[in-house]
Design a protein around this motif. Sequence first.
Motif, short mmCIF file in Angstrom:
data_model
loop_
_atom_site.label_atom_id
_atom_site.label_comp_id
_atom_site.label_asym_id
_atom_site.label_seq_id
_atom_site.Cartn_x
_atom_site.Cartn_y
_atom_site.Cartn_z
N ARG A 118 -9.42 -33.17 15.52
CA ARG A 118 -10.51 -33.05 16.50
C ARG A 118 -11.23 -34.37 16.72
NH1 ARG A 118 -15.87 -32.36 16.82
NH2 ARG A 118 -16.13 -32.49 14.55
N THR A 119 -11.44 -35.13 15.64
CA THR A 119 -12.28 -36.32 15.73
C THR A 119 -11.52 -37.63 15.83
OG1 THR A 119 -12.41 -36.48 13.29
CG2 THR A 119 -14.11 -35.17 14.41
N ARG A 120 -10.24 -37.65 15.45
CA ARG A 120 -9.55 -38.93 15.35
C ARG A 120 -8.24 -39.00 16.13
NH1 ARG A 120 -9.28 -40.93 9.23
NH2 ARG A 120 -8.42 -42.71 10.37
N ALA A 121 -7.78 -37.89 16.68
CA ALA A 121 -6.48 -37.89 17.37
C ALA A 121 -6.64 -37.48 18.82
CB ALA A 121 -5.51 -36.94 16.66
N GLY A 122 -5.74 -38.02 19.66
CA GLY A 122 -5.64 -37.60 21.04
C GLY A 122 -4.23 -37.11 21.30
N PHE A 123 -4.09 -36.06 22.11
CA PHE A 123 -2.78 -35.45 22.33
C PHE A 123 -2.49 -35.31 23.83
CE2 PHE A 123 -4.30 -33.88 18.25
CZ PHE A 123 -3.19 -34.10 17.43
N VAL A 124 -1.25 -35.67 24.20
CA VAL A 124 -0.77 -35.45 25.56
C VAL A 124 0.47 -34.58 25.46
CG1 VAL A 124 -0.05 -36.51 27.72
CG2 VAL A 124 -1.57 -37.76 26.18
N SER A 125 0.43 -33.40 26.08
CA SER A 125 1.56 -32.48 26.00
C SER A 125 2.12 -32.21 27.39
CB SER A 125 1.12 -31.16 25.37
OG SER A 125 0.32 -30.42 26.28
N PRO A 126 3.35 -31.65 27.47
CA PRO A 126 3.93 -31.33 28.79
C PRO A 126 3.10 -30.32 29.57
CG PRO A 126 5.60 -31.23 27.06
CD PRO A 126 4.28 -31.34 26.38
N ALA A 127 2.31 -29.49 28.87
CA ALA A 127 1.53 -28.45 29.55
C ALA A 127 0.26 -29.01 30.18
CB ALA A 127 1.15 -27.36 28.54
N PHE A 128 -0.12 -30.25 29.82
CA PHE A 128 -1.30 -30.94 30.34
C PHE A 128 -2.62 -30.32 29.86
CE2 PHE A 128 1.44 -31.98 34.29
CZ PHE A 128 2.11 -32.96 33.59
N ASN A 129 -2.68 -28.97 29.74
CA ASN A 129 -3.88 -28.28 29.25
C ASN A 129 -5.13 -28.59 30.08
OD1 ASN A 129 -2.42 -27.13 27.09
ND2 ASN A 129 -2.66 -29.00 25.90
#
Length: 241
Positions: free
Chosen positions: A94-105
């Motif tokens: 939550r505080t230290r990671a960023g995520f990019v997924s195919p679903a975009f969200n």
Amino acid sequence: MTQTVERIGTGTTLRAQDLHRTYGSGGAAVRALRGVSVEAAPGTLTVVTGPSGSGKTALLHCLAGLDRPTRGSVRWDGTELTRLSDRGLAELRRTRAGFVSPAFNLVPTLTAAENVARAGGRPEPGRVREVLALVGLAGCERQRPGRLCGERQQRLAVACALVSRPDVLFADEPAGALGPAAGRALAALLRTAVDTEGRACVLATADPAAAAYADRVLVLAGGLVVDDRLRPAAAHPGRAA
């Protein structure tokens, strides 16, 4: 007991040593990772590539704290992920990671700027416009995702992942079904984001063309590293040495 997730400076070096991940047991066991080691420093883009079933997603999930390795070590500077509780891992993500997924969200009823602000919690003034400009969406602040083409939705998803200034950015096959051209455009965008923001980024993709934008390329096959190579800065398209 509350666990402390150590944060050092503005950048984080990610180190994984001898990672193994087995799913299932007995005759049905699948060894997704069989002793993989990798390091990603701040300001670098690491591309993990290989065919389907090679272990790319398993590796990225272990590095990001989304899954626990069966054996091995994952460290984000002074934080050993394998020693964190589930709550500690959730706090780290939550505080230290960023995520990019195919679903975009993305939330379809919110504008581009509102989607980014929502992803950032309470971003500092000007940060939303800053990341939208970084990903090439300046002027699109009031547009909703449905009015954006697939590649622009992809760019918006990257902005959402960057807004909170994550220590490490993870992208797992983020081009999805958009095709090879969109995949290369995304790799170029991540290259720009890494150079501008100074974060470590790990991109898992089956498209070998993404390697042209990487500082390091890790090729997996059958859960093993079959090639591990560094690329000089001068070799990156559009980037000076």
